[in-house]
Design a protein around this motif. Structure first.
Motif, mmCIF file in Angstrom:
data_model
loop_
_atom_site.group_PDB
_atom_site.id
_atom_site.type_symbol
_atom_site.label_atom_id
_atom_site.label_comp_id
_atom_site.label_asym_id
_atom_site.label_seq_id
_atom_site.Cartn_x
_atom_site.Cartn_y
_atom_site.Cartn_z
ATOM 1 N N GLU A 1 55.682 -21.053 -17.161
ATOM 2 C CA GLU A 1 54.709 -20.010 -17.480
ATOM 3 C C GLU A 1 54.472 -19.115 -16.263
ATOM 4 O O GLU A 1 54.283 -17.900 -16.395
ATOM 5 N N LYS A 2 54.485 -19.693 -15.067
ATOM 6 C CA LYS A 2 54.305 -18.897 -13.853
ATOM 7 C C LYS A 2 55.480 -17.945 -13.640
ATOM 8 O O LYS A 2 55.297 -16.802 -13.193
ATOM 9 N N ASP A 3 56.720 -18.411 -13.964
ATOM 10 C CA ASP A 3 57.897 -17.541 -13.848
ATOM 11 C C ASP A 3 57.773 -16.331 -14.771
ATOM 12 O O ASP A 3 58.068 -15.193 -14.379
ATOM 13 N N ILE A 4 57.348 -16.583 -16.006
ATOM 14 C CA ILE A 4 57.208 -15.493 -16.985
ATOM 15 C C ILE A 4 56.119 -14.522 -16.543
ATOM 16 O O ILE A 4 56.256 -13.301 -16.673
ATOM 17 N N GLU A 5 55.034 -15.066 -16.015
ATOM 18 C CA GLU A 5 53.940 -14.216 -15.519
ATOM 19 C C GLU A 5 54.434 -13.306 -14.400
ATOM 20 O O GLU A 5 54.103 -12.110 -14.356
ATOM 21 N N LYS A 6 55.262 -13.857 -13.496
ATOM 22 C CA LYS A 6 55.779 -13.075 -12.377
ATOM 23 C C LYS A 6 56.704 -11.967 -12.882
ATOM 24 O O LYS A 6 56.620 -10.814 -12.431
ATOM 25 N N GLN A 7 57.582 -12.304 -13.841
ATOM 26 C CA GLN A 7 58.496 -11.299 -14.385
ATOM 27 C C GLN A 7 57.733 -10.200 -15.120
ATOM 28 O O GLN A 7 58.059 -9.018 -15.000
ATOM 29 N N ALA A 8 56.706 -10.590 -15.881
ATOM 30 C CA ALA A 8 55.912 -9.607 -16.615
ATOM 31 C C ALA A 8 55.185 -8.672 -15.648
ATOM 32 O O ALA A 8 55.116 -7.453 -15.868
ATOM 33 N N THR A 9 54.658 -9.228 -14.556
ATOM 34 C CA THR A 9 53.952 -8.419 -13.567
ATOM 35 C C THR A 9 54.895 -7.402 -12.924
ATOM 36 O O THR A 9 54.557 -6.219 -12.779
ATOM 37 N N GLN A 10 56.109 -7.850 -12.585
ATOM 38 C CA GLN A 10 57.086 -6.947 -11.966
ATOM 39 C C GLN A 10 57.493 -5.843 -12.937
ATOM 40 O O GLN A 10 57.638 -4.672 -12.540
ATOM 41 N N LEU A 11 57.672 -6.191 -14.207
ATOM 42 C CA LEU A 11 58.080 -5.202 -15.205
ATOM 43 C C LEU A 11 56.988 -4.155 -15.423
ATOM 44 O O LEU A 11 57.260 -2.948 -15.467
ATOM 45 N N MET A 12 55.746 -4.612 -15.524
ATOM 46 C CA MET A 12 54.649 -3.663 -15.777
ATOM 47 C C MET A 12 54.406 -2.746 -14.589
ATOM 48 O O MET A 12 53.972 -1.611 -14.752
ATOM 49 N N ARG A 13 54.707 -3.231 -13.372
ATOM 50 C CA ARG A 13 54.532 -2.384 -12.193
ATOM 51 C C ARG A 13 55.570 -1.263 -12.160
ATOM 52 O O ARG A 13 55.337 -0.211 -11.557
ATOM 53 N N LYS A 14 56.711 -1.482 -12.817
ATOM 54 C CA LYS A 14 57.766 -0.472 -12.838
ATOM 55 C C LYS A 14 57.532 0.587 -13.906
ATOM 56 O O LYS A 14 58.134 1.655 -13.864
ATOM 57 N N LYS A 15 56.683 0.270 -14.899
ATOM 58 C CA LYS A 15 56.465 1.162 -16.029
ATOM 59 C C LYS A 15 55.095 1.825 -15.926
ATOM 60 O O LYS A 15 54.178 1.349 -15.268
ATOM 61 N N ASN A 16 54.973 2.935 -16.626
ATOM 62 C CA ASN A 16 53.688 3.640 -16.647
ATOM 63 C C ASN A 16 52.732 3.064 -17.676
ATOM 64 O O ASN A 16 51.522 3.206 -17.550
ATOM 65 N N ARG A 17 53.282 2.409 -18.725
ATOM 66 C CA ARG A 17 52.453 1.881 -19.788
ATOM 67 C C ARG A 17 52.940 0.485 -20.169
ATOM 68 O O ARG A 17 54.114 0.161 -20.022
ATOM 69 N N ALA A 18 52.012 -0.305 -20.687
ATOM 70 C CA ALA A 18 52.361 -1.636 -21.211
ATOM 71 C C ALA A 18 51.659 -1.820 -22.548
ATOM 72 O O ALA A 18 50.477 -1.482 -22.692
ATOM 73 N N TYR A 19 52.386 -2.328 -23.545
ATOM 74 C CA TYR A 19 51.827 -2.536 -24.876
ATOM 75 C C TYR A 19 51.861 -4.019 -25.206
ATOM 76 O O TYR A 19 52.853 -4.697 -24.921
ATOM 77 N N PHE A 20 50.793 -4.506 -25.805
ATOM 78 C CA PHE A 20 50.705 -5.899 -26.185
ATOM 79 C C PHE A 20 50.446 -5.968 -27.690
ATOM 80 O O PHE A 20 49.637 -5.215 -28.221
ATOM 81 N N TYR A 21 51.141 -6.885 -28.371
ATOM 82 C CA TYR A 21 50.922 -7.056 -29.800
ATOM 83 C C TYR A 21 51.040 -8.536 -30.137
ATOM 84 O O TYR A 21 51.753 -9.286 -29.464
ATOM 85 N N PRO A 22 50.348 -9.007 -31.194
ATOM 86 C CA PRO A 22 50.380 -10.429 -31.553
ATOM 87 C C PRO A 22 51.722 -10.830 -32.132
ATOM 88 O O PRO A 22 52.413 -10.015 -32.771
ATOM 89 N N ALA A 23 52.107 -12.089 -31.907
ATOM 90 C CA ALA A 23 53.335 -12.603 -32.499
ATOM 91 C C ALA A 23 53.208 -12.600 -34.009
ATOM 92 O O ALA A 23 52.149 -12.892 -34.573
ATOM 93 N N SER A 24 54.293 -12.305 -34.723
ATOM 94 C CA SER A 24 54.236 -12.183 -36.181
ATOM 95 C C SER A 24 54.233 -13.520 -36.889
ATOM 96 O O SER A 24 53.875 -13.615 -38.053
ATOM 97 N N ARG A 25 54.636 -14.586 -36.201
ATOM 98 C CA ARG A 25 54.789 -15.870 -36.878
ATOM 99 C C ARG A 25 53.462 -16.542 -37.163
ATOM 100 O O ARG A 25 53.345 -17.318 -38.103
ATOM 101 N N HIS A 26 52.453 -16.288 -36.344
ATOM 102 C CA HIS A 26 51.209 -17.030 -36.470
ATOM 103 C C HIS A 26 50.033 -16.077 -36.681
ATOM 104 O O HIS A 26 49.987 -14.993 -36.118
ATOM 105 N N GLN A 27 49.065 -16.513 -37.447
ATOM 106 C CA GLN A 27 47.877 -15.725 -37.696
ATOM 107 C C GLN A 27 46.854 -15.872 -36.576
ATOM 108 O O GLN A 27 45.963 -15.062 -36.437
ATOM 109 N N TYR A 28 46.957 -16.937 -35.789
ATOM 110 C CA TYR A 28 45.932 -17.194 -34.791
ATOM 111 C C TYR A 28 46.563 -17.228 -33.409
ATOM 112 O O TYR A 28 47.603 -17.778 -33.229
#
Length: 219
Positions: free
Chosen positions: A192-219
């Motif tokens: 989970e820490k690896d994914i967090e680090k990759q996500a942080t690096q990706l968002m720093r390179k972009k001007n915008r970040a979009y988040f949406y819920p996974a389609s498989r689960h309602q909660y």
């Protein structure tokens, strides 16, 4: 040894949709009652006598709140007691309030390490690390015989997997284990820490970040 009988109604040859029966001559429970993944508008219920009508089970235990493990909860005969983690149940109640819709069922709750006696079965939940908050394994014992149902769990999250393993019994007669990643032998499993680090690096390179819920689960 005891007389525990195990019947996997669904989930042995697919991911999700788990419905596992544990019984003795006098007691019968289910571990999870999940909807199949990507079932869409298919409302067909599995043909399990005494689950959705004419109650014939002593209890149903949900390992966590993802739909592929508890998606049929609101269809279960109301006379059958339902159990899930205390924190997980609060999440479902909060989600129902947010949506402005009734949850559709009520649950009794449990916590880590608590022994729950249903007939001649003893069920002990063990808190595990999973993407769903307050997820559990279930240890079932009867006259010295033990069955461990893992539900969904991971060893790459933030909870100590080694510390968790030390809490489990050293001898299990039957293990019922989720195997979502068993066929991915060549895939690198990130923490989970690896994914967090990759996500942080990706968002720093972009001007915008979009988040949406996974389609498989309602909660």
């Amino acid at each position: 040894m005891g007389e525990i009988t195990i019947q996997i109604h669904r989930g042995a040859n697919q991911i999700g949709g788990n419905i596992i029966e544990i019984s003795t001559p006098s007691t019968k429970i289910l571990l999870d009652a999940g909807a199949e993944l990507d079932s869409g508008d298919d409302n067909t219920l599995p043909a399990i006598h005494g689950l959705f009508s004419n109650a014939n089970y002593n209890a149903v235990f949900f390992s966590h709140y993802h739909q592929d493990h508890m998606g049929l909860a609101d269809k279960i005969d109301a006379q059958i007691p339902l159990y899930m983690g205390e924190g997980a149940y609060r999440v479902l109640q909060a989600a129902a309030r947010y949506r402005g819709k009734p949850l559709g069922f009520t649950c009794r709750t449990f916590t880590h390490g608590e022994n729950i006696h249903i007939g001649d079965l003893c069920i002990t939940p063990f808190l595990v690390d999973h993407s769903a908050y307050d997820a559990y394994m279930c240890l079932i014992t009867h006259e010295g015989e033990t069955v461990l149902y893992t539900g969904d769990f991971r060893a790459n999250g933030r909870k100590s997997f080694f510390r968790f393993k030390c809490q489990l019994p050293t001898k299990i007669d039957t293990l019922i284990c989720e195997g979502t990643t068993l066929s991915r032998s060549k895939e690198k499993i990130l923490t989970e820490k690896d994914i967090e680090k990759q996500a942080t690096q990706l968002m720093r390179k972009k001007n915008r970040a979009y988040f949406y819920p996974a389609s498989r689960h309602q909660y």
